[in-house]
Design an enzyme around this catalytic site. Structure first.
Site, short mmCIF file in Angstrom:
data_model
loop_
_atom_site.label_atom_id
_atom_site.label_comp_id
_atom_site.label_asym_id
_atom_site.label_seq_id
_atom_site.Cartn_x
_atom_site.Cartn_y
_atom_site.Cartn_z
N GLN A 7 13.67 8.02 -33.98
CA GLN A 7 13.51 6.51 -33.55
C GLN A 7 12.46 6.49 -34.89
O GLN A 7 11.56 6.75 -35.07
CB GLN A 7 12.07 6.28 -33.35
N LYS A 48 17.67 4.02 -24.56
CA LYS A 48 18.11 5.47 -24.99
C LYS A 48 18.80 6.46 -23.61
O LYS A 48 19.67 6.97 -23.61
CB LYS A 48 18.27 6.11 -26.91
N ASP A 78 23.09 9.62 -35.44
CA ASP A 78 22.76 8.30 -36.12
C ASP A 78 23.85 8.24 -37.10
O ASP A 78 23.74 6.49 -37.90
CB ASP A 78 21.37 8.29 -36.56
#
Length: 327
Positions: free
Chosen positions: A130, A86, A153
């Site tokens: 994460q 990322k 997200d």
């Protein structure tokens, strides 16, 4: 959207519902040629280039650089790998990368404080925590703490809720299911009016993928661990999105001739012939399904690259929304 009766599932998330199973028409048996392999790497690369152009224009016109903050708790090797990917993506498209790495022993309060600080930072337009988090930290509590305007997200309940309501648009859509739809659309695969089956009902992939398909006027059925006739349901589908977390569960004879198959799964199976001792496979038996499908994604190289591309795209969208709000 049609659902089979469901209870708790080991491999497709958990839910409780009591709905009706779809009546399954018999598939039309037409001989299909070898499937076209959808190149997720190439499509993701094209999207990265498009994002880089948008970022350059945003900097020139508004003096704003999109910013993505990634919070990593613990030292799981797979999580570290994802985070590096990322950050690499941010660098390549010109997004400013922020990161906080925390030890496995970090408290829930400490993680929430980091999230709160990024919420308040005007240079950050997207926040990603994460997963998975250590067991002593509530993932739900941490994800809910992310400001909805920075929930790149797409996991915030308000974003999922808006996705489920006709006439409502979420600020962000979950990256992996969004990538699945992008693959279908960029390949010119028609969704409206088609029968679509989603194998798996997780909050991260299965549920939002089903909602995205329904919002594009597909007739959608979800298959899960309590579905007694999964094969028959899949055989009637024009589009199959497999996201159940079981290696090669979807067999070749489950696939309707000419169907589009999007394989979200990534599973390691033992293979002594490989240097690592294993190989990666999806939730679909790729070789067998390729003999029936019209389109199919490989594993790896299919959906995976799209997830990061959609994350970067969401971050840019967050920056655009921030500019529009005058924030």
């Amino acid at each position: 959207m049609a659902f089979a009766t469901c209870h708790q599932s080991k491999f497709m998330g958990s839910a409780r519902c009591a709905n009706r199973a779809m009546a399954v028409p018999k598939p039309r048996l037409v001989k299909a040629s070898a499937a076209k392999v959808i190149d997720g790497k190439q499509i993701a690369s094209d999207i990265w280039k498009e994002i880089a152009v948008e970022v350059t224009e945003m900097k020139a016109k508004h003096g704003v650089t999109p910013g993505l903050a990634v919070v990593l708790v613990g030292s799981r090797k797979d999580s570290e790998t994802y985070v590096r990917s990322k950050k690499k993506g941010c660098i390549e498209v010109g997004i400013e990368s922020f990161g906080t790495d925390m030890p496995e022993t970090a408290s829930e309060e400490e993680v929430l404080k980091v999230v709160a600080d990024y919420n308040a930072d005007p240079n950050v337009h997207g926040i990603l925590v994460q997963l998975p988090l250590p067991k002593h930290i509530s993932e739900r509590k941490v994800l809910d703490a992310i400001c909805i305007e920075k929930d790149v997200d797409g996991f915030h309940p308000q974003n999922i809720g808006a996705l489920a309501m006709r006439g409502k648009d979420p600020l962000f859509v979950c990256c992996t299911p969004k990538g699945c739809i992008e693959l279908l659309e960029r390949e010119g695969i028609e969704i409206a009016g088609k029968n679509a089956v989603v194998v798996g009902r997780s909050n991260i992939v299965g549920l939002p993928a089903a909602l995205l398909l329904q919002n594009r006027d597909a007739t959608v059925t979800m298959v899960h661990s309590r579905t007694p006739n999964a094969k028959e349901i899949c055989m009637a589908a024009d589009i199959v999105i497999a996201a159940c977390g079981r290696a090669e569960m979807v067999k070749g004879d489950w696939i309707k001739p000419g169907a589009a198959v999007i394989d979200v799964g990534i599973n390691a199976v033992d293979d002594p012939s490989k240097k690592r001792g294993y190989r990666l496979v999806g939730d679909v038996d790729f070789a067998a399904a390729s003999e029936h499908a019209g389109f199919i994604t490989p594993v790896p190289g299919g959906v995976g690259p799209m997830t990061i591309a959609m994350l970067l795209k969401n971050c840019v969208e967050g920056a655009k929304a921030s500019i529009a709000r005058g924030a």
